[in-house]
Design an enzyme around this catalytic site. Structure first.
Site, PDB file in Angstrom:
ATOM      1  N   GLY A  27      50.372  69.986  -4.934  1.00 13.76           N
ATOM      2  CA  GLY A  27      49.175  70.764  -4.640  1.00 13.76           C
ATOM      3  C   GLY A  27      49.387  72.240  -4.901  1.00 13.76           C
ATOM      4  O   GLY A  27      48.804  73.099  -4.228  1.00 13.76           O
ATOM      5  N   ASN A  29      48.334  74.071  -7.204  1.00 12.62           N
ATOM      6  CA  ASN A  29      47.294  74.733  -7.997  1.00 12.62           C
ATOM      7  C   ASN A  29      46.295  75.508  -7.140  1.00 12.62           C
ATOM      8  O   ASN A  29      45.462  76.244  -7.671  1.00 12.62           O
ATOM      9  CB  ASN A  29      46.522  73.702  -8.832  1.00 12.62           C
ATOM     10  N   GLY A  31      45.131  76.984  -2.767  1.00 10.85           N
ATOM     11  CA  GLY A  31      45.425  77.117  -1.353  1.00 10.85           C
ATOM     12  C   GLY A  31      46.833  77.582  -1.059  1.00 10.85           C
ATOM     13  O   GLY A  31      47.428  78.381  -1.784  1.00 10.85           O
ATOM     14  N   ILE A  32      47.387  77.077   0.027  1.00 18.77           N
ATOM     15  CA  ILE A  32      48.732  77.463   0.434  1.00 18.77           C
ATOM     16  C   ILE A  32      49.741  77.103  -0.643  1.00 18.77           C
ATOM     17  O   ILE A  32      50.676  77.858  -0.918  1.00 18.77           O
ATOM     18  CB  ILE A  32      49.090  76.800   1.775  1.00 18.77           C
ATOM     19  N   GLY A  33      49.561  75.944  -1.272  1.00 21.90           N
ATOM     20  CA  GLY A  33      50.496  75.513  -2.312  1.00 21.90           C
ATOM     21  C   GLY A  33      50.596  76.509  -3.449  1.00 21.90           C
ATOM     22  O   GLY A  33      51.691  76.743  -3.988  1.00 21.90           O
ATOM     23  N   SER A 156      50.785  70.639   9.888  1.00 21.63           N
ATOM     24  CA  SER A 156      49.594  71.396  10.266  1.00 21.63           C
ATOM     25  C   SER A 156      49.609  71.662  11.761  1.00 21.63           C
ATOM     26  O   SER A 156      50.026  70.795  12.554  1.00 21.63           O
ATOM     27  CB  SER A 156      48.332  70.621   9.898  1.00 21.63           C
ATOM     28  N   TYR A 181      42.386  63.540   9.801  1.00 22.85           N
ATOM     29  CA  TYR A 181      43.189  64.526   9.066  1.00 22.85           C
ATOM     30  C   TYR A 181      44.393  64.959   9.898  1.00 22.85           C
ATOM     31  O   TYR A 181      45.536  64.982   9.410  1.00 22.85           O
ATOM     32  CB  TYR A 181      42.345  65.747   8.704  1.00 22.85           C
TER      33      TYR A 181
END
Length: 316
Positions: A27, A29, A31-33, A156, A181
């Site tokens: 991930g 690409n 957000g946090i990633g 999270s 989630y």
């Protein structure tokens, strides 16, 4: 007086050199990633962005190259919701070792109905947790070939108030998106802790560390066009909560430290310093429910069965 050779305090804006090392960020690409990848790229390491959308990954790689001169960054197609594709994805890395993987990618649904992956697993549990379990299985030979590799699991803060239902891992009985989630991220964190136990029992050189980003909001995240654009309106509306939470650039700090800092040890939990919500990364006590080895072992067995993997010699 401290010796001149003493390790300097950790500085999130002055990271140690990591030339010659290779890191995979799932991930990576957005957000946090994305910010994990951008910050790791500044160390001179080779950074691979794992993404199910190759076009978005290439855009993110271009953004990193524009901000980090000489960045060695590339993309690989990685769809965690398609377990059968992961062996090929790992082979496409075309590497003989991997120094760290950051298990960051995830799906968050805001509304019903319940959705499934192509393998028939509930979408969030299947992507966020089971996909990373299977990926770890295929990556283990590359990680074991590195001198001291790390598996860094991005959990999270939402998982802190959740508890797993081992009789309903797929949320067939209780499917409320936010709860599902949170439980999927809790499952990831359990797996990261249990993975460390089994790595140590097997005498592996690989370590497993669990981190979380605290409260990380898009509205407090600096722009990285075209990957992320923060409007003035969003920035102003988020100003009142900026004393409590932070942007996704700061949310990346715990994972980056877990990858790079030799003082970080397997089995530890790292998160933001201020109430676990914002600030520079620090080690925090492993949450009481995460320390439940019986739940972790049962989840491990169920996860291996659901993914059709055994994680080789570390599956004791």
């Amino acid at each position: 007086m401290p010796s001149a050779s003493a390790t300097p305090p950790w500085n999130v804006r002055r990271l140690p050199d990591a030339q010659g090392r290779a890191f995979l960020v799932t991930g990576g690409n957005a957000g946090i990633g994305y910010f994990v990848a951008e910050q790791l790229s500044a160390t001179g390491a080779t950074v691979i962005l794992g993404s199910r959308n190759p076009a978005k990954a290439e855009v993110a790689a271009g953004s990193i190259r524009a901000r980090v001169p000489g960045a060695q960054v590339r993309a690989v197609r990685l769809d965690l919701a398609d377990l059968a594709s992961l062996e090929h994805a790992v082979r496409s890395l075309d590497m003989n070792h991997l120094d760290a993987v950051v298990h960051n990618a995830g799906v968050a649904l805001d509304d019903p109905p319940r959705q499934e992956t192509r393998d028939g697993h509930e979408l969030m549990f299947g992507t966020n947790h089971l996909g990373h379990v299977a990926l770890t299985h295929w990556l283990m030979p590359l990680l074991s070939a590195a001198p001291a590799a790390r598996v860094v699991t991005m959990g999270s803060f939402a998982a802190k108030s959740e508890r797993l239902r081992l009789d309903d891992l797929q949320s067939r009985k209780d499917c409320r998106p936010k709860r599902t989630y949170g439980r999927s991220k809790l499952a990831q964190m359990y797996f990261g802790i249990e993975l460390e136990r089994r790595l140590r029992a097997a005498g592996s050189t690989v370590a497993s560390v669990v981190v979380h980003p605290g409260g990380a909001l898009d509205s407090l995240t600096p722009s990285r066009p075209p990957v992320h654009v923060r409007t003035t309106r969003a920035r102003l509306s988020a100003a009142p909560v900026a004393v409590l939470v932070q942007g996704k650039d700061a949310g990346a700090w715990s994972a980056v430290r877990a990858v790079l800092d030799p003082a970080v040890r397997g089995g530890e939990l790292w998160g933001p310093r201020a109430f676990g919500l914002r600030g520079e990364p620090r080690r925090e006590p492993v949450w009481k429910h995460l320390a439940n080895t019986s739940v972790a072992a049962q989840l491990w067995d169920a996860s291996c069965q659901l993914t059709g993997t055994d994680l080789g010699a570390i599956s004791t």
